[in-house]
Design a protein around this motif. Structure first.
Motif, PDB file in Angstrom:
ATOM      1  N   GLU A   1     -40.264 -31.437  15.170  1.00 54.79           N
ATOM      2  CA  GLU A   1     -40.764 -30.035  14.851  1.00 54.79           C
ATOM      3  C   GLU A   1     -40.210 -29.931  13.160  1.00 54.79           C
ATOM      4  OE1 GLU A   1     -39.436 -25.529  15.595  1.00 54.79           O
ATOM      5  OE2 GLU A   1     -40.384 -26.596  17.421  1.00 54.79           O
ATOM      6  N   ILE A   2     -38.904 -30.233  12.779  1.00 49.39           N
ATOM      7  CA  ILE A   2     -38.492 -29.902  11.851  1.00 49.39           C
ATOM      8  C   ILE A   2     -39.170 -30.732  10.580  1.00 49.39           C
ATOM      9  CG2 ILE A   2     -36.269 -30.062  10.343  1.00 49.39           C
ATOM     10  CD1 ILE A   2     -34.884 -29.125  12.917  1.00 49.39           C
ATOM     11  N   PHE A   3     -39.308 -31.970  10.903  1.00 50.38           N
ATOM     12  CA  PHE A   3     -39.999 -32.823  10.091  1.00 50.38           C
ATOM     13  C   PHE A   3     -41.216 -32.753   9.729  1.00 50.38           C
ATOM     14  CE2 PHE A   3     -35.764 -34.758   9.993  1.00 50.38           C
ATOM     15  CZ  PHE A   3     -35.800 -35.460   8.772  1.00 50.38           C
ATOM     16  N   GLU A   4     -42.124 -32.380  10.736  1.00 48.09           N
ATOM     17  CA  GLU A   4     -43.382 -31.708  10.788  1.00 48.09           C
ATOM     18  C   GLU A   4     -43.452 -30.504   9.794  1.00 48.09           C
ATOM     19  OE1 GLU A   4     -47.613 -31.894  10.849  1.00 48.09           O
ATOM     20  OE2 GLU A   4     -46.094 -33.532  11.053  1.00 48.09           O
ATOM     21  N   TYR A   5     -42.628 -29.565   9.846  1.00 45.50           N
ATOM     22  CA  TYR A   5     -42.746 -28.363   8.890  1.00 45.50           C
ATOM     23  C   TYR A   5     -42.260 -28.902   7.562  1.00 45.50           C
ATOM     24  CZ  TYR A   5     -41.250 -24.092   7.075  1.00 45.50           C
ATOM     25  OH  TYR A   5     -41.235 -23.016   6.182  1.00 45.50           O
ATOM     26  N   ARG A   6     -41.508 -29.808   7.285  1.00 43.72           N
ATOM     27  CA  ARG A   6     -41.175 -30.354   6.039  1.00 43.72           C
ATOM     28  C   ARG A   6     -42.455 -31.171   5.489  1.00 43.72           C
ATOM     29  NH1 ARG A   6     -36.670 -34.955   4.600  1.00 43.72           N
ATOM     30  NH2 ARG A   6     -38.452 -36.246   3.712  1.00 43.72           N
ATOM     31  N   ARG A   7     -43.125 -31.878   6.208  1.00 42.27           N
ATOM     32  CA  ARG A   7     -44.086 -32.473   5.908  1.00 42.27           C
ATOM     33  C   ARG A   7     -45.017 -31.755   5.231  1.00 42.27           C
ATOM     34  NH1 ARG A   7     -49.074 -33.970   6.920  1.00 42.27           N
ATOM     35  NH2 ARG A   7     -49.218 -32.834   8.820  1.00 42.27           N
ATOM     36  N   LYS A   8     -45.453 -30.624   6.081  1.00 43.72           N
ATOM     37  CA  LYS A   8     -46.420 -29.644   5.799  1.00 43.72           C
ATOM     38  C   LYS A   8     -46.245 -28.750   4.289  1.00 43.72           C
ATOM     39  CE  LYS A   8     -48.546 -28.971  10.335  1.00 43.72           C
ATOM     40  NZ  LYS A   8     -48.274 -28.082  11.299  1.00 43.72           N
ATOM     41  N   LYS A   9     -44.503 -28.174   4.215  1.00 45.40           N
ATOM     42  CA  LYS A   9     -44.269 -27.788   3.045  1.00 45.40           C
ATOM     43  C   LYS A   9     -44.351 -28.645   1.877  1.00 45.40           C
ATOM     44  CE  LYS A   9     -42.858 -24.237   2.914  1.00 45.40           C
ATOM     45  NZ  LYS A   9     -43.396 -22.727   2.775  1.00 45.40           N
TER      46      LYS A   9
END
Length: 154
Positions: free
Chosen positions: A137-145
């Motif tokens: 979840e954290i890395f998916e958030y990072r990808r989107k940001k």
């Protein structure tokens, strides 16, 4: 002793220099971390990245529990890669390699994290239900940001 690995790659339409300047500045980590984690740097981010740098954070990874996280930047090759290792924090082991590679039209950023959860067999039992999904979840958030900040790679 079970060691887990998380690998993530993302291409961005920016120069290698721009990627390095953003990723190697610890102050930018807050902008690519989910807000609910209440990420806050306490010390150590006041100068450009160097091997031996100690950075102290407060983070709230689960259940609203604030955790102090202390990392050391152990390796730096300017413009190419750096490694941070947890010295104190929520993991029994955290070794995070960040690579930046120039590709046609931009850069490829690669993260390789080797980690061990605390609490022995109990930690291993909750890993697939709590720890792994949270990291994903954290890395998916990072990808989107990062796409928000720099645009989508075409």
């Amino acid at each position: 002793m079970k060691i887990y690995r998380l690998e993530s790659k993302q291409n961005l339409p920016i120069s290698k220099k721009e990627a390095w300047e953003f990723l190697s500045n610890p102050k930018n980590l807050k902008s690519i971390t989910p807000e609910y984690m209440s990420f806050d740097i306490l010390s150590g981010a006041d100068r450009p990245m160097f091997a031996g740098q100690i950075i102290q954070y407060i983070v709230t990874p689960l259940l609203g529990i604030k955790t102090k996280w202390i990392t050391e930047i152990t390796h730096v090759v300017e413009g190419e890669y750096f490694v941070d290792e947890q010295r104190f924090g929520p993991y029994a082991l955290w070794h995070h390699k960040h690579f930046i590679k120039e590709i046609p039209g931009g850069v490829e950023m690669e993260d390789i994290i080797d980690y061990k959860v605390p609490m022995g067999i109990l930690g291993q039992l909750v890993h697939p239900f709590i720890v792994k999904p949270k990291l994903d979840e954290i890395f998916e958030y990072r990808r989107k940001k990062l796409i928000e900040l720099f645009g989508e790679f075409k």
